[in-house]
Design a protein around this motif. Structure first.
Motif, PDB file in Angstrom:
ATOM      1  N   GLU A 164       0.824  -1.205   0.000  1.00  0.00           N
ATOM      2  CA  GLU A 164       0.000   0.000   0.000  1.00  0.00           C
ATOM      3  C   GLU A 164       0.857   1.255   0.000  1.00  0.00           C
ATOM      4  O   GLU A 164       0.563   2.234  -0.685  1.00  0.00           O
ATOM      5  CB  GLU A 164      -0.947   0.003   1.203  1.00  0.00           C
ATOM      6  N   LYS A 165       1.956   1.241   0.785  1.00  0.00           N
ATOM      7  CA  LYS A 165       2.818   2.423   0.813  1.00  0.00           C
ATOM      8  C   LYS A 165       3.508   2.627  -0.537  1.00  0.00           C
ATOM      9  O   LYS A 165       3.743   3.757  -0.961  1.00  0.00           O
ATOM     10  CB  LYS A 165       3.846   2.324   1.946  1.00  0.00           C
ATOM     11  N   CYS A 166       3.821   1.520  -1.237  1.00  0.00           N
ATOM     12  CA  CYS A 166       4.447   1.628  -2.550  1.00  0.00           C
ATOM     13  C   CYS A 166       3.474   2.221  -3.571  1.00  0.00           C
ATOM     14  O   CYS A 166       3.834   3.089  -4.374  1.00  0.00           O
ATOM     15  CB  CYS A 166       4.918   0.258  -3.027  1.00  0.00           C
ATOM     16  N   ILE A 167       2.231   1.740  -3.529  1.00  0.00           N
ATOM     17  CA  ILE A 167       1.213   2.263  -4.433  1.00  0.00           C
ATOM     18  C   ILE A 167       0.947   3.735  -4.151  1.00  0.00           C
ATOM     19  O   ILE A 167       0.856   4.565  -5.070  1.00  0.00           O
ATOM     20  CB  ILE A 167      -0.076   1.428  -4.308  1.00  0.00           C
ATOM     21  N   ASP A 168       0.845   4.088  -2.876  1.00  0.00           N
ATOM     22  CA  ASP A 168       0.625   5.489  -2.510  1.00  0.00           C
ATOM     23  C   ASP A 168       1.791   6.359  -2.979  1.00  0.00           C
ATOM     24  O   ASP A 168       1.588   7.517  -3.382  1.00  0.00           O
ATOM     25  CB  ASP A 168       0.453   5.624  -0.998  1.00  0.00           C
ATOM     26  N   TRP A 169       3.007   5.819  -2.911  1.00  0.00           N
ATOM     27  CA  TRP A 169       4.197   6.561  -3.363  1.00  0.00           C
ATOM     28  C   TRP A 169       4.072   6.903  -4.848  1.00  0.00           C
ATOM     29  O   TRP A 169       4.330   8.038  -5.267  1.00  0.00           O
ATOM     30  CB  TRP A 169       5.439   5.708  -3.111  1.00  0.00           C
ATOM     31  N   ILE A 170       3.665   5.921  -5.647  1.00  0.00           N
ATOM     32  CA  ILE A 170       3.506   6.147  -7.084  1.00  0.00           C
ATOM     33  C   ILE A 170       2.406   7.168  -7.353  1.00  0.00           C
ATOM     34  O   ILE A 170       2.597   8.142  -8.105  1.00  0.00           O
ATOM     35  CB  ILE A 170       3.178   4.824  -7.800  1.00  0.00           C
ATOM     36  N   LEU A 171       1.245   6.959  -6.752  1.00  0.00           N
ATOM     37  CA  LEU A 171       0.098   7.815  -7.023  1.00  0.00           C
ATOM     38  C   LEU A 171       0.342   9.249  -6.558  1.00  0.00           C
ATOM     39  O   LEU A 171      -0.141  10.205  -7.177  1.00  0.00           O
ATOM     40  CB  LEU A 171      -1.153   7.235  -6.363  1.00  0.00           C
ATOM     41  N   ASP A 172       1.105   9.413  -5.468  1.00  0.00           N
ATOM     42  CA  ASP A 172       1.435  10.755  -4.994  1.00  0.00           C
ATOM     43  C   ASP A 172       2.295  11.499  -6.012  1.00  0.00           C
ATOM     44  O   ASP A 172       2.059  12.692  -6.283  1.00  0.00           O
ATOM     45  CB  ASP A 172       2.167  10.672  -3.653  1.00  0.00           C
ATOM     46  N   LEU A 173       3.282  10.816  -6.595  1.00  0.00           N
ATOM     47  CA  LEU A 173       4.123  11.461  -7.597  1.00  0.00           C
ATOM     48  C   LEU A 173       3.324  11.822  -8.846  1.00  0.00           C
ATOM     49  O   LEU A 173       3.535  12.878  -9.448  1.00  0.00           O
ATOM     50  CB  LEU A 173       5.292  10.551  -7.979  1.00  0.00           C
ATOM     51  N   VAL A 174       2.428  10.932  -9.250  1.00  0.00           N
ATOM     52  CA  VAL A 174       1.579  11.207 -10.406  1.00  0.00           C
ATOM     53  C   VAL A 174       0.687  12.414 -10.119  1.00  0.00           C
ATOM     54  O   VAL A 174       0.545  13.328 -10.950  1.00  0.00           O
ATOM     55  CB  VAL A 174       0.727   9.976 -10.767  1.00  0.00           C
ATOM     56  N   ASP A 175       0.071  12.431  -8.945  1.00  0.00           N
ATOM     57  CA  ASP A 175      -0.811  13.540  -8.573  1.00  0.00           C
ATOM     58  C   ASP A 175      -0.055  14.863  -8.519  1.00  0.00           C
ATOM     59  O   ASP A 175      -0.588  15.915  -8.898  1.00  0.00           O
ATOM     60  CB  ASP A 175      -1.452  13.240  -7.211  1.00  0.00           C
ATOM     61  N   TYR A 176       1.201  14.822  -8.100  1.00  0.00           N
ATOM     62  CA  TYR A 176       2.020  16.045  -8.005  1.00  0.00           C
ATOM     63  C   TYR A 176       2.457  16.528  -9.389  1.00  0.00           C
ATOM     64  O   TYR A 176       2.790  17.691  -9.571  1.00  0.00           O
ATOM     65  CB  TYR A 176       3.249  15.761  -7.144  1.00  0.00           C
ATOM     66  N   MET A 212       5.564  12.603 -11.999  1.00  0.00           N
ATOM     67  CA  MET A 212       5.649  11.347 -12.732  1.00  0.00           C
ATOM     68  C   MET A 212       4.441  11.255 -13.648  1.00  0.00           C
ATOM     69  O   MET A 212       3.321  11.605 -13.271  1.00  0.00           O
ATOM     70  CB  MET A 212       5.675  10.162 -11.762  1.00  0.00           C
ATOM     71  N   GLU A 213       4.666  10.810 -14.858  1.00  0.00           N
ATOM     72  CA  GLU A 213       3.569  10.671 -15.809  1.00  0.00           C
ATOM     73  C   GLU A 213       2.654   9.528 -15.402  1.00  0.00           C
ATOM     74  O   GLU A 213       3.109   8.510 -14.883  1.00  0.00           O
ATOM     75  CB  GLU A 213       4.157  10.395 -17.198  1.00  0.00           C
ATOM     76  N   SER A 214       1.367   9.686 -15.632  1.00  0.00           N
ATOM     77  CA  SER A 214       0.432   8.634 -15.267  1.00  0.00           C
ATOM     78  C   SER A 214       0.668   7.404 -16.147  1.00  0.00           C
ATOM     79  O   SER A 214       1.103   7.509 -17.292  1.00  0.00           O
ATOM     80  CB  SER A 214      -1.009   9.102 -15.423  1.00  0.00           C
ATOM     81  N   TYR A 215       0.363   6.262 -15.590  1.00  0.00           N
ATOM     82  CA  TYR A 215       0.496   5.008 -16.332  1.00  0.00           C
ATOM     83  C   TYR A 215      -0.353   5.036 -17.594  1.00  0.00           C
ATOM     84  O   TYR A 215       0.097   4.636 -18.675  1.00  0.00           O
ATOM     85  CB  TYR A 215       0.093   3.843 -15.435  1.00  0.00           C
ATOM     86  N   SER A 216      -1.578   5.546 -17.494  1.00  0.00           N
ATOM     87  CA  SER A 216      -2.481   5.592 -18.646  1.00  0.00           C
ATOM     88  C   SER A 216      -1.906   6.451 -19.766  1.00  0.00           C
ATOM     89  O   SER A 216      -1.953   6.070 -20.938  1.00  0.00           O
ATOM     90  CB  SER A 216      -3.856   6.133 -18.231  1.00  0.00           C
ATOM     91  N   SER A 217      -1.353   7.600 -19.406  1.00  0.00           N
ATOM     92  CA  SER A 217      -0.766   8.486 -20.417  1.00  0.00           C
ATOM     93  C   SER A 217       0.439   7.844 -21.094  1.00  0.00           C
ATOM     94  O   SER A 217       0.590   7.903 -22.316  1.00  0.00           O
ATOM     95  CB  SER A 217      -0.350   9.814 -19.784  1.00  0.00           C
ATOM     96  N   ALA A 218       1.299   7.235 -20.269  1.00  0.00           N
ATOM     97  CA  ALA A 218       2.489   6.589 -20.824  1.00  0.00           C
ATOM     98  C   ALA A 218       2.101   5.457 -21.772  1.00  0.00           C
ATOM     99  O   ALA A 218       2.701   5.273 -22.835  1.00  0.00           O
ATOM    100  CB  ALA A 218       3.373   6.062 -19.702  1.00  0.00           C
ATOM    101  N   GLN A 219       1.075   4.685 -21.380  1.00  0.00           N
ATOM    102  CA  GLN A 219       0.624   3.579 -22.224  1.00  0.00           C
ATOM    103  C   GLN A 219       0.015   4.092 -23.514  1.00  0.00           C
ATOM    104  O   GLN A 219       0.266   3.554 -24.591  1.00  0.00           O
ATOM    105  CB  GLN A 219      -0.405   2.731 -21.461  1.00  0.00           C
ATOM    106  N   SER A 220      -0.810   5.117 -23.434  1.00  0.00           N
ATOM    107  CA  SER A 220      -1.482   5.619 -24.630  1.00  0.00           C
ATOM    108  C   SER A 220      -0.506   6.212 -25.638  1.00  0.00           C
ATOM    109  O   SER A 220      -0.748   6.196 -26.842  1.00  0.00           O
ATOM    110  CB  SER A 220      -2.527   6.674 -24.244  1.00  0.00           C
ATOM    111  N   LEU A 221       0.632   6.712 -25.129  1.00  0.00           N
ATOM    112  CA  LEU A 221       1.658   7.273 -26.009  1.00  0.00           C
ATOM    113  C   LEU A 221       2.718   6.250 -26.389  1.00  0.00           C
ATOM    114  O   LEU A 221       3.696   6.585 -27.051  1.00  0.00           O
ATOM    115  CB  LEU A 221       2.329   8.469 -25.317  1.00  0.00           C
TER     116      LEU A 221
END
Length: 424
Positions: free
Chosen positions: A228-240, A243-252
């Protein structure tokens, strides 16, 4: 069939599932030569630089043995390999796609137990470090040797850090500190296309990060609460916006090339990426470095590591010759040659390390990050490794695309794991 290297091609094997190409021994007459069939993926891509020099050196030292390469694309390799082994194809040696696929091959009885051969030969296994016990030992027997290993490390773009006035990552930093650096980068960079941190946006590259939150993580028994802390770490960077969102990186259709395009200040990736960067040096117009794998506060620093195992088929009729090839390729001779390609061999001693260092132009911190690491994997190897990982990666995609939260991820992967283990 087509000529894919300077070596001669031979006829396709039974079932014509894989493409074969042969490296001929230079001296012995035909009736004295034993042909060993070696299964590998992407030989048509990697063979000339990675495998050919080692095979040629082996055949020169062993003129009574020739190597026939059985090749498949990376995407088809595991399926075709298991199909051929199950069908009784006379493959003598094969590379497992990774340490996580090895348990499945072992459980089906395809891998020869090498322990008696090592004991009879007095073969020294100490130069393989912790990987041999962590990833290739089952029920007390050793079933493979690591051809190469891949420590996961932090790659960083020095030019982006310099332009933002941010200090470089060091070899002793927590993930929390790395998050701060990533945010500082975007706060001090006017270019909106530059992100402070990124994974190669493939689930197989992101999933290992989830093991970083707990010492002694074991994919078969751990309750996954630390993820959970790892997932929160990723999502916090994306929200800030660091870090690019996974969806954006995949779509490009983004991949690790975006690092050497200068768009990512930091990227967590395997040590094989040193080879990518050096081979594409003409396209890399910035200074880069490598830092040791970060760790979460309250945990010890270890490096997640994957490996490429080489096995002798349990059905081989040429075990003695196959053993000579295995210990050459995965021993000092083969490792010294492999090291010149900027890949990290599974076998490491002073001579091999010297060979590796002679072919990389990196600063002292980067060299330290690439060597002498304490490793960890997904825990005790089991036959359900790949199935659990596959289920976890599917669930991870739901989290990264906003369709599931961390708590639901944990609950779902535990339920699926129980089902997988029960059905094994």
């Amino acid at each position: 069939m087509k000529r894919i290297t300077k070596k001669n091609l031979v006829a396709a094997s039974a079932a014509a599932l894989l493409v074969a190409t042969t490296a001929f021994a230079p001296v012995a007459s035909a009736d004295e030569v034993v042909t060993l069939r070696l299964a590998v993926w992407d030989y048509d891509i990697d063979g000339p630089t990675t495998y050919d020099p080692i095979i040629e050196a082996f055949e020169e030292a062993n003129p009574d043995i020739q190597i026939e390469i059985v090749n498949a694309s990376a995407s088809d390799y595991e399926t075709k390999l298991t199909t051929m082994l199950a069908g009784g194809d006379d493959i003598d040696l094969f590379f497992a796609k990774s340490n996580t696929s090895l348990p499945g091959l072992y459980s089906r009885g395809y891998c020869l137990n090498l322990s008696d051969l090592f004991e009879a030969d007095g073969y020294d296994l100490t130069n393989y470090g912790t990987v041999l016990e962590q990833q290739m030992t089952f029920d007390g027997g050793v079933y493979a040797l690591p051809f190469r290993t891949n420590d996961w490390l932090l790659f960083y773009n020095k030019d982006i850090f310099d332009a933002a006035g941010v200090e470089y990552p060091t070899n002793d930093m927590t993930w929390e500190e790395i998050s701060d650096l990533a945010k500082q980068i975007v706060d001090n960079t006017d270019d909106d296309s530059i992100y402070g941190f990124s994974f190669n946006p493939k689930l197989g590259f992101i999933f290992p990060f989830l093991t970083e939150g707990e010492d002694g993580f074991d994919i078969s028994t751990t309750d996954f609460s630390s993820t959970e802390k790892c997932i929160d770490w990723i999502l916090d960077l994306v929200d800030y916006g660091a870090m690019e969102s996974y969806s954006s990186a995949q779509s490009l259709s983004k991949d690790q090339t975006y690092f050497y395009n200068g768009e990512w200040a930091m990227m967590w990736n395997g040590s094989w990426y040193v080879q990518n960067l050096t081979q594409n040096a003409d396209s890399v117009d910035f200074e880069w470095g490598v830092a040791n794998q970060p760790y979460f506060e309250g945990t010890e620093q270890t490096n997640f590591v994957t490996s490429t195992p080489l096995c002798i088929s349990s059905a081989s009729e040429h075990v003695d010759e196959a053993y000579r090839f295995l210990t050459f390729v995965c021993g000092e001779e083969g490792a010294s040659i492999l090291a010149t390609t900027n890949l990290v061999p599974g076998y490491m001693n002073d001579a091999v390390l010297e060979s590796y260092l002679a072919n990389v132009d990196l600063d002292d911190q980067s060299i330290e990050a690439l060597t002498n690491n304490t490793t960890h994997g997904f825990g005790e190897p089991t036959t359900t490794f790949s199935q659990i990982i596959s289920a976890g990666q599917t669930e991870l995609e739901l989290v990264l695309t906003g369709n599931e939260d961390a708590a639901a991820f944990i609950e779902s992967i535990i339920d699926q794991r129980e089902e997988i283990i029960e059905n094994e």
